[in-house]
Design a protein around this motif. Structure first.
Motif, PDB file in Angstrom:
ATOM      1  N   ALA A 183       1.007  -1.349   0.163  1.00 25.87           N
ATOM      2  CA  ALA A 183      -0.004   0.085  -0.434  1.00 25.87           C
ATOM      3  C   ALA A 183       0.911   1.505   0.109  1.00 25.87           C
ATOM      4  N   VAL A 184       1.101   1.391  -0.568  1.00 29.24           N
ATOM      5  CA  VAL A 184       2.322   2.575  -0.519  1.00 29.24           C
ATOM      6  C   VAL A 184       2.347   3.169  -2.377  1.00 29.24           C
ATOM      7  N   VAL A 185       2.615   5.009  -1.637  1.00 28.26           N
ATOM      8  CA  VAL A 185       2.098   5.279  -3.244  1.00 28.26           C
ATOM      9  C   VAL A 185       3.999   5.903  -3.483  1.00 28.26           C
ATOM     10  N   SER A 186       4.297   6.846  -4.887  1.00 28.30           N
ATOM     11  CA  SER A 186       5.448   7.997  -4.973  1.00 28.30           C
ATOM     12  C   SER A 186       5.292   8.811  -4.171  1.00 28.30           C
ATOM     13  N   GLY A 187       6.425   9.678  -4.264  1.00 25.97           N
ATOM     14  CA  GLY A 187       5.934  11.283  -4.438  1.00 25.97           C
ATOM     15  C   GLY A 187       5.677  11.711  -5.184  1.00 25.97           C
ATOM     16  N   ASP A 188       6.055  11.081  -5.876  1.00 29.68           N
ATOM     17  CA  ASP A 188       5.780  12.115  -7.317  1.00 29.68           C
ATOM     18  C   ASP A 188       3.871  11.967  -6.885  1.00 29.68           C
ATOM     19  N   ASP A 189       3.310  10.584  -7.250  1.00 27.58           N
ATOM     20  CA  ASP A 189       1.886  10.445  -6.770  1.00 27.58           C
ATOM     21  C   ASP A 189       1.332  11.369  -5.901  1.00 27.58           C
ATOM     22  N   VAL A 190       2.048  12.080  -4.726  1.00 31.80           N
ATOM     23  CA  VAL A 190       1.494  13.101  -3.989  1.00 31.80           C
ATOM     24  C   VAL A 190       1.732  14.213  -4.223  1.00 31.80           C
ATOM     25  N   VAL A 191       2.439  14.528  -4.795  1.00 28.29           N
ATOM     26  CA  VAL A 191       2.979  16.239  -4.955  1.00 28.29           C
ATOM     27  C   VAL A 191       1.810  16.832  -6.431  1.00 28.29           C
ATOM     28  N   LYS A 192       1.664  15.954  -7.285  1.00 29.21           N
ATOM     29  CA  LYS A 192       0.606  16.110  -8.358  1.00 29.21           C
ATOM     30  C   LYS A 192      -0.538  15.855  -7.935  1.00 29.21           C
ATOM     31  N   LEU A 241       9.321   6.160  -2.010  1.00 33.08           N
ATOM     32  CA  LEU A 241       7.736   5.461  -2.104  1.00 33.08           C
ATOM     33  C   LEU A 241       7.468   6.413  -0.706  1.00 33.08           C
ATOM     34  N   PHE A 242       6.810   6.360  -0.535  1.00 29.55           N
ATOM     35  CA  PHE A 242       5.331   6.997   1.008  1.00 29.55           C
ATOM     36  C   PHE A 242       4.599   5.720   0.718  1.00 29.55           C
ATOM     37  N   ARG A 243       3.731   5.992   2.325  1.00 32.24           N
ATOM     38  CA  ARG A 243       2.242   5.837   2.669  1.00 32.24           C
ATOM     39  C   ARG A 243       1.801   6.336   3.353  1.00 32.24           C
ATOM     40  N   LEU A 244       0.795   6.379   2.412  1.00 30.21           N
ATOM     41  CA  LEU A 244      -0.750   7.587   2.747  1.00 30.21           C
ATOM     42  C   LEU A 244      -1.277   6.693   4.791  1.00 30.21           C
ATOM     43  N   SER A 245      -1.051   7.354   5.780  1.00 34.55           N
ATOM     44  CA  SER A 245      -2.105   6.910   7.023  1.00 34.55           C
ATOM     45  C   SER A 245      -3.207   6.495   6.426  1.00 34.55           C
ATOM     46  N   ASP A 246      -4.128   6.128   6.410  1.00 33.68           N
ATOM     47  CA  ASP A 246      -5.390   6.335   5.588  1.00 33.68           C
ATOM     48  C   ASP A 246      -4.925   4.850   5.051  1.00 33.68           C
ATOM     49  N   HIS A 247      -3.732   4.916   3.833  1.00 33.38           N
ATOM     50  CA  HIS A 247      -4.160   3.466   3.176  1.00 33.38           C
ATOM     51  C   HIS A 247      -3.128   2.715   4.543  1.00 33.38           C
ATOM     52  N   ALA A 248      -2.394   2.557   5.215  1.00 31.40           N
ATOM     53  CA  ALA A 248      -1.950   1.791   5.942  1.00 31.40           C
ATOM     54  C   ALA A 248      -2.904   1.492   7.341  1.00 31.40           C
ATOM     55  N   CYS A 249      -3.382   2.247   7.770  1.00 34.57           N
ATOM     56  CA  CYS A 249      -3.755   1.581   9.238  1.00 34.57           C
ATOM     57  C   CYS A 249      -5.259   1.097   8.550  1.00 34.57           C
ATOM     58  N   VAL A 250      -5.943   1.189   7.274  1.00 30.25           N
ATOM     59  CA  VAL A 250      -7.248   0.411   8.244  1.00 30.25           C
ATOM     60  C   VAL A 250      -7.671  -1.352   7.252  1.00 30.25           C
ATOM     61  N   PRO A 251      -7.839  -1.474   8.812  1.00 34.18           N
ATOM     62  CA  PRO A 251      -8.168  -2.782   8.119  1.00 34.18           C
ATOM     63  C   PRO A 251      -8.870  -4.039   6.885  1.00 34.18           C
ATOM     64  N   THR A 252      -7.854  -4.417   6.741  1.00 32.03           N
ATOM     65  CA  THR A 252      -8.153  -5.118   5.412  1.00 32.03           C
ATOM     66  C   THR A 252      -8.989  -6.632   5.009  1.00 32.03           C
ATOM     67  N   ARG A 253      -9.392  -6.855   4.160  1.00 30.17           N
ATOM     68  CA  ARG A 253      -9.494  -8.155   3.903  1.00 30.17           C
ATOM     69  C   ARG A 253      -8.664  -9.502   3.492  1.00 30.17           C
ATOM     70  N   TRP A 254      -8.755 -10.010   3.731  1.00 23.29           N
ATOM     71  CA  TRP A 254      -7.571 -11.959   3.151  1.00 23.29           C
ATOM     72  C   TRP A 254      -7.764 -11.463   1.446  1.00 23.29           C
ATOM     73  N   PRO A 255      -7.257 -11.499   0.827  1.00 22.38           N
ATOM     74  CA  PRO A 255      -5.559 -11.793   1.319  1.00 22.38           C
ATOM     75  C   PRO A 255      -5.047 -10.816   1.361  1.00 22.38           C
ATOM     76  N   GLU A 256      -5.200  -9.087   1.585  1.00 22.65           N
ATOM     77  CA  GLU A 256      -4.723  -8.321   1.903  1.00 22.65           C
ATOM     78  C   GLU A 256      -3.745  -8.097   2.794  1.00 22.65           C
ATOM     79  N   LEU A 257      -2.846  -7.279   2.859  1.00 19.27           N
ATOM     80  CA  LEU A 257      -2.157  -7.555   4.332  1.00 19.27           C
ATOM     81  C   LEU A 257      -2.361  -5.454   4.553  1.00 19.27           C
TER      82      LEU A 257
END
Length: 545
Positions: A183-192, A241-257
């Motif tokens: 669940a990562v994004v690039s710095g370019d994704d963020v700035v754009k 690479l960066f990770r947004l807290s909303d992507h990192a901390c929301v529980p996801t269903r199997w098989p995602e981690l």
């Protein structure tokens, strides 16, 4: 006639209950349907003062405890049987006839006194909170209004910028040398995205991206995570690479981690740091109140879907962030056990509301209790870490390779020798904790609450309730008894070195004088080889997701 002179509205029945207890709900529903009026006594208060008083009168470890005319009648099963054969109605009529007008007070005096003492203790506890040392939070440098704006911005960005998984070099001599970052994004994704959506005049997208990082809403990932500083004179941040807290901390269903701690979507920003026991007490009250609200009338079903939609659930999730600040070193052994049990049970309810129970087959069940974590005092704790690392003294879990092969001793516990969480392991372990932990399955014990002060009696009650409902005599002629996989298979070593010692352990929690206790004692005293069989574990959710 004398029957006609009895006042049917006179209340002579008192029911001692605790919050979120399915058996209490069952007894109350049965009496209401039978037209039996009662006064309810909530014994959920911290320190267990009311519950201890009731136990002294009833001799029962478990709830509900139903008193008729000041005398203990029994528990939920006794109530249902008594309603069915008319015995309870006769007892109620006898109590009305004997007490007459003085039966306006159905609660035994000792329990009423305990209620008064419990209220005084709670008032003292609240007053003492005013004297708790205040420690400044970590985020006072960030203006609250500015943080709220960044928070809304991050939430929007997370909904519009899709995360991905990426393989990255882990560094030397790490093994494996390449790891998958989830669940990562690039710095370019963020700035754009900020270029297109940042409406903060006078502040560029790079400055806003830095502010998001400072607020803990965006984090660098991997060895190339330099942030958005551009200190080397390049634009390396574009491919970092960066990770947004909303992507990192929301529980996801199997098989995602789920890569982040599910209570750390937002950094705790309270101005005070409270002792761990106060934080745990508040979270316990929130989750049991929710559970109680969405428990079915017969106590067999939890509406997790309704719980998830409740505003109280969102408030619980926000409040769970305070666990980030607690200091576990301040807890006594009993307080530590109560703390970890309550947090484990709350996390299970949290995850079940969001993603449901493990339903993806063997691997889903095998990894479910290690896939989601809470940030507790700056360390990430999964349910497996809490159960096997802390509460079981760093022993291997039922999902370890050794346990699966029938030789649990060949597997290590979850904490390595250099893991700082080892400082919080509890030894010797108390096998009763198995009956305090709730996994959301039908074969699990019902959710309860625990306090450091009343822990002994609370764990005794949990063990008695579980063992009494679990033990089944299969064949007394060849000393065969059926029990849960928890005792007879998965954690057999926690209860004894062989089947006989495990059955002896269970016998302590079968009520004296009960048929099961007499049958088990006869088997233990018979001299034959005791054999334990295990019942299939029912992983079906105890409710609707």
């Amino acid at each position: 006639s004398e029957e006609d002179t009895l006042d049917p509205t006179t209340v002579v029945v008192a029911v001692v209950t605790t919050s979120s207890c399915p058996h209490c709900r069952r007894a109350k529903t049965a009496m209401t349907a039978a037209g039996i009026a009662f006064e309810e006594i909530d014994a959920s208060a911290p320190d267990g003062i009311v519950l201890d008083a009731a136990r002294q009168l009833s001799g029962m470890r478990t709830v509900p405890q139903v008193f008729v005319g000041g005398t203990c009648y029994g528990g939920a099963d006794d109530v249902e049987v008594g309603i069915g054969n008319g015995d309870l109605a006769r007892e109620v009529d006898d109590a009305r006839r004997e007490g007459g007008a003085v039966r306006d007070e159905p609660v035994p005096v000792a329990i009423r006194d305990a209620i008064r003492d419990a209220k005084a203790a709670m008032d003292d506890d609240a007053a003492n909170m005013d004297d708790v040392a205040v420690v400044d939070g970590d985020d006072t440098s960030i203006d609250s209004k500015h943080y709220e704006k960044l928070e809304r911005m991050c939430e929007r960005m997370a909904s519009e910028v899709a995360p991905r998984d990426a393989w990255v070099f882990a560094g030397f001599p790490a093994w494996p040398p390449v790891v998958k970052e989830r669940a990562v994004v690039s710095g370019d994704d963020v700035v754009k995205w900020l270029d297109a959506n940042n409406d903060d005049e006078g502040e560029g997208s790079i400055q806003t991206a830095r502010a998001l990082m400072e607020a803990g809403l965006v984090a660098s990932v991997g060895l190339r995570g330099h942030g958005f500083d551009g200190a080397d004179g390049t634009d390396a941040w574009r491919t970092s690479l960066f990770r947004l807290s909303d992507h990192a901390c929301v529980p996801t269903r199997w098989p995602e981690l789920t890569p982040g701690c599910i209570n750390a979507r937002r950094r705790w920003r309270g101005s005070n740091r409270r002792p761990a026991r106060y934080v745990a007490r508040d979270l316990r009250a929130r989750i049991t109140s929710l559970y109680d609200e969405f428990l079915s009338p017969d106590g067999t079903y939890v509406d997790y879907a309704g719980m998830y939609r409740s505003p109280k659930f969102a408030q619980y999730v926000d409040a769970a962030a305070e666990l980030q600040t607690v200091d576990l070193r301040s807890l006594t052994r009993d307080e530590k056990i109560a703390f970890f049990v309550n947090v484990y049970n709350a996390m299970i309810v949290h995850v079940t509301c969001v993603v449901g129970p493990p339903s993806g087959g063997f691997l889903d069940k095998l990894t479910f209790f290690n896939r989601y974590k809470y940030d507790i005092g700056g360390y990430a704790w999964s349910c497996d870490d809490i159960e096997h690392g802390a509460l079981r003294g760093n022993r291997p879990g039922a999902a370890s390779v050794g346990a699966i092969l029938g030789k649990p001793s060949v597997s290590p516990g979850p904490f390595a020798s250099d893991d700082p969480r080892r400082a919080f392991t509890i030894e010797p372990m108390d096998p009763r904790v198995h009956f305090a932990l709730v996994c959301g399955a039908k074969s699990c014990p019902p959710i309860r609450t625990y306090t450091g002060t009343g822990l002994e009696s609370q764990l005794d009650a949990a063990a008695e309730a579980f063992v009494t409902g679990d033990v089944e005599i299969v064949d007394d002629s060849n000393s065969t008894v059926r029990c849960s996989k928890i005792i007879g298979e998965w954690y057999a070593e926690d209860f004894g070195v062989d089947d006989a010692s495990r059955l002896e352990w269970m016998s302590r929690y079968l009520p004296l004088g009960s048929t099961k206790r007499e049958e088990v004692d006869a088997i233990l005293g018979g001299g034959g080889e005791v054999k334990l069989e295990t019942a299939e574990y029912d992983w079906t959710l105890n409710g609707e997701y």
